[in-house]
Design an enzyme around this catalytic site. Structure first.
Site, mmCIF file in Angstrom:
data_model
loop_
_atom_site.group_PDB
_atom_site.id
_atom_site.type_symbol
_atom_site.label_atom_id
_atom_site.label_comp_id
_atom_site.label_asym_id
_atom_site.label_seq_id
_atom_site.Cartn_x
_atom_site.Cartn_y
_atom_site.Cartn_z
ATOM 1 N N CYS A 295 3.291 8.553 1.198
ATOM 2 C CA CYS A 295 3.733 7.667 2.281
ATOM 3 C C CYS A 295 3.990 6.312 1.642
ATOM 4 O O CYS A 295 3.069 5.694 1.101
ATOM 5 C CB CYS A 295 2.641 7.579 3.348
ATOM 6 S SG CYS A 295 3.056 6.425 4.665
ATOM 7 N N GLU B 119 0.829 -1.195 0.000
ATOM 8 C CA GLU B 119 0.000 0.000 0.000
ATOM 9 C C GLU B 119 0.872 1.256 0.000
ATOM 10 O O GLU B 119 1.937 1.299 0.619
ATOM 11 C CB GLU B 119 -0.939 -0.006 1.204
ATOM 12 C CG GLU B 119 -1.944 -1.138 1.104
ATOM 13 C CD GLU B 119 -3.109 -1.012 2.058
ATOM 14 O OE1 GLU B 119 -4.251 -1.157 1.606
ATOM 15 O OE2 GLU B 119 -2.889 -0.764 3.260
ATOM 16 N N CYS C 284 4.951 -4.684 16.350
ATOM 17 C CA CYS C 284 4.352 -3.715 17.286
ATOM 18 C C CYS C 284 2.864 -4.042 17.444
ATOM 19 O O CYS C 284 2.168 -4.269 16.455
ATOM 20 C CB CYS C 284 4.535 -2.287 16.776
ATOM 21 S SG CYS C 284 6.272 -1.905 16.473
ATOM 22 N N GLY D 76 6.210 -1.741 6.752
ATOM 23 C CA GLY D 76 7.576 -2.226 6.912
ATOM 24 C C GLY D 76 8.480 -1.342 7.737
ATOM 25 O O GLY D 76 8.159 -0.206 8.052
ATOM 26 N N CYS E 159 5.769 -6.694 8.000
ATOM 27 C CA CYS E 159 6.835 -6.207 8.877
ATOM 28 C C CYS E 159 7.112 -7.256 9.942
ATOM 29 O O CYS E 159 6.197 -7.906 10.441
ATOM 30 C CB CYS E 159 6.417 -4.896 9.543
ATOM 31 S SG CYS E 159 7.739 -4.183 10.569
ATOM 32 N N CYS F 296 -0.086 -2.138 15.495
ATOM 33 C CA CYS F 296 0.115 -1.810 14.083
ATOM 34 C C CYS F 296 -0.407 -2.929 13.173
ATOM 35 O O CYS F 296 -0.036 -4.092 13.349
ATOM 36 C CB CYS F 296 1.608 -1.585 13.830
ATOM 37 S SG CYS F 296 2.016 -1.392 12.084
ATOM 38 N N CYS G 157 -1.711 6.154 9.985
ATOM 39 C CA CYS G 157 -0.495 5.541 10.528
ATOM 40 C C CYS G 157 -0.830 4.192 11.135
ATOM 41 O O CYS G 157 -1.748 4.072 11.937
ATOM 42 C CB CYS G 157 0.082 6.385 11.660
ATOM 43 S SG CYS G 157 0.625 7.987 11.147
HETATM 44 N N1 SAH Z 1 8.239 0.911 10.788
HETATM 45 C C1 SAH Z 1 8.417 2.302 10.994
HETATM 46 C C2 SAH Z 1 7.562 3.158 10.077
HETATM 47 C C3 SAH Z 1 6.127 2.797 9.824
HETATM 48 S S1 SAH Z 1 4.932 3.143 11.006
HETATM 49 C C4 SAH Z 1 8.153 2.669 12.442
HETATM 50 O O1 SAH Z 1 7.592 1.864 13.162
HETATM 51 O O2 SAH Z 1 8.559 3.774 12.824
HETATM 52 C C5 SAH Z 1 4.816 4.923 11.157
HETATM 53 C C6 SAH Z 1 4.368 5.355 12.559
HETATM 54 O O3 SAH Z 1 3.014 4.956 12.834
HETATM 55 C C7 SAH Z 1 5.225 4.761 13.665
HETATM 56 O O4 SAH Z 1 5.568 5.735 14.614
HETATM 57 C C8 SAH Z 1 4.276 3.747 14.272
HETATM 58 O O5 SAH Z 1 4.608 3.423 15.592
HETATM 59 C C9 SAH Z 1 2.964 4.446 14.156
HETATM 60 N N2 SAH Z 1 1.805 3.554 14.312
HETATM 61 C C10 SAH Z 1 1.748 2.221 14.103
HETATM 62 N N3 SAH Z 1 0.505 1.758 14.344
HETATM 63 C C11 SAH Z 1 -0.232 2.822 14.702
HETATM 64 C C12 SAH Z 1 -1.613 2.984 15.054
HETATM 65 N N4 SAH Z 1 -2.469 1.952 15.077
HETATM 66 N N5 SAH Z 1 -2.046 4.233 15.355
HETATM 67 C C13 SAH Z 1 -1.206 5.289 15.313
HETATM 68 N N6 SAH Z 1 0.106 5.190 14.986
HETATM 69 C C14 SAH Z 1 0.581 3.972 14.680
HETATM 70 FE FE1 SF4 Z 2 6.168 -1.614 14.186
HETATM 71 FE FE2 SF4 Z 2 6.572 0.120 12.181
HETATM 72 FE FE3 SF4 Z 2 6.623 -2.525 11.707
HETATM 73 FE FE4 SF4 Z 2 4.322 -1.357 12.275
HETATM 74 S S1 SF4 Z 2 5.564 -0.987 10.481
HETATM 75 S S2 SF4 Z 2 5.106 -3.302 13.155
HETATM 76 S S3 SF4 Z 2 4.940 0.234 13.747
HETATM 77 S S4 SF4 Z 2 8.025 -1.387 13.009
#
Ligand code: SAH
Ligand code: SF4
Length: 320
Positions: A61, A48, A72, A136, A68, A75, A311
């Site tokens: 974006c 995406e 987290c 990712g 990934c 996410c 995000c």
């Molecule tokens: N992998 C990288 C970039 C992608 S995520 C990272 O983790 O930084 C971009 C941002 O969105 C990150 O700060 C992540 O923690 C945040 N994020 C992930 N899931 C989210 C959610 N459900 N609501 C709000 N922010 C989220």
């Molecule tokens: Fe965590 Fe970023 Fe990977 Fe989502 S995309 S699982 S926020 S590292």
């Protein structure tokens, strides 16, 4: 291309690929400013990419991996697991796709309307900013991502300045140190979400591999070596990491670092039950950072939530 030497033709045949990534699906958000593309890769995997309009600028974006591996909990990309790295070409192709969409008059007229303020409806918009915040973890796919950034910055590529590219990482310590050592021209964002090792590890499993103290040491090295400020991202989850005590903990953690905090109210995903911090509490959090620590912060505008383009909402399911 018969006028090219046969050796070069053979090499191009073997190594190069012409053509764009086909769009499997394009969805517009009711917010009027966000369009999400599901793009199909040659091996039928899908990723995406999101086009976002803010006043006076268009941001893409883009994704760095299919899925990934970092897991987290809040996410959607983490919830789907890891499939594979993207190639430099697949990363650049997402930015090229968005840039082309903006240039085609027929397509741009179908795009969500730009904010009225100052923008002429007829003026063509150019892709101005890239955020590596899609699917990712970009520093898990370091070489391909840097190769892609080099192409996007190249005059013969997208000619985007390094100040227009922001890379967000979950906190891959060796990658942050390598960025510093190589003095890569880009903006760095580090996903923090918690100011103690135990709280962070509960949200971000990768923190067990790269503990908070090592991460903060790497961030310090990065800022000292490059002279750059880091953006620290903090997903605000109601009752979890959004109290005045949490604000003071992050203020203390970042006290003597060049920093800005980006607060992101939690976006919904199917695999996590938490809810976003209400806006009054988000403002109170910001006020503590500003008043007690002189720490600048922003609350990220919520975009594309209805089409799961916010995000942490990007994911590909079997039915998508
Ligand atoms: N992998 C990288 C970039 C992608 S995520 C990272 O983790 O930084 C971009 C941002 O969105 C990150 O700060 C992540 O923690 C945040 N994020 C992930 N899931 C989210 C959610 N459900 N609501 C709000 N922010 C989220
Ligand atoms: Fe965590 Fe970023 Fe990977 Fe989502 S995309 S699982 S926020 S590292």
């Amino acid at each position: 291309m018969p006028d090219l030497p046969p050796k070069l033709r053979a090499r191009l045949q073997a190594e190069a690929r012409l053509g764009a990534l086909p769009v499997a699906l394009a969805t517009d958000s009711s917010d009027g400013f966000t369009r999400k593309y599901l793009l199909r890769l040659d091996d039928a995997e899908r990723i995406e990419t999101v086009l976002m309009r803010f006043t006076g600028r268009v941001t893409a974006c883009i994704s760095s991996q299919v899925g990934c591996a970092m897991g987290c909990v809040f996410c959607a990309t983490g919830q789907m697991g890891y499939t594979r790295h993207l190639t430099p070409g697949e990363i650049v192709a997402q930015a090229v796709h968005v840039a082309r969409q903006l240039r085609l008059p027929t397509l741009s007229s179908q795009l969500p309307t730009a904010p009225a303020a100052g923008a002429s409806a007829a003026a063509p918009e150019r892709l101005r900013n890239i955020v590596l915040m899609g699917m990712g973890e970009p520093l898990h796919n370091y070489d391909a991502v840097m190769h892609a950034i080099d192409i996007m910055r190249d005059e013969a590529g997208l000619a985007l300045g390094g100040e227009r590219i922001t890379l967000s990482t979950v906190g891959v310590v060796p990658g942050i140190l390598r960025l510093a050592q190589e003095r890569r021209p880009l903006h760095l964002a580090v996903s923090l979400h918690a100011a103690t090792q135990a709280e962070r590890a509960a949200l971000v499993p990768a923190a067990r591999k790269w503990p908070l103290d090592e991460l903060m040491a790497a961030c310090r090295t990065y800022s000292t070596t490059t002279g750059r400020r880091i953006f620290y991202e903090w997903t605000l989850i109601d009752g979890q990491n959004d109290t005045p005590d949490h604000a003071r903990a992050v203020g203390a953690l970042l006290r003597d670092l060049p920093a800005q905090v980006n607060l992101i109210p939690l976006n919904p995903t199917s695999g996590y039950a938490g809810t976003p911090t209400p806006s009054a509490a988000a403002r109170a959090f910001q006020k503590i950072l500003a008043d007690e620590f002189k720490l600048p912060s922003t609350v990220r505008q919520r975009r594309g939530i209805d089409i799961a383009a916010g995000c942490g909402q990007l994911a590909v399911t079997a039915s998508a």
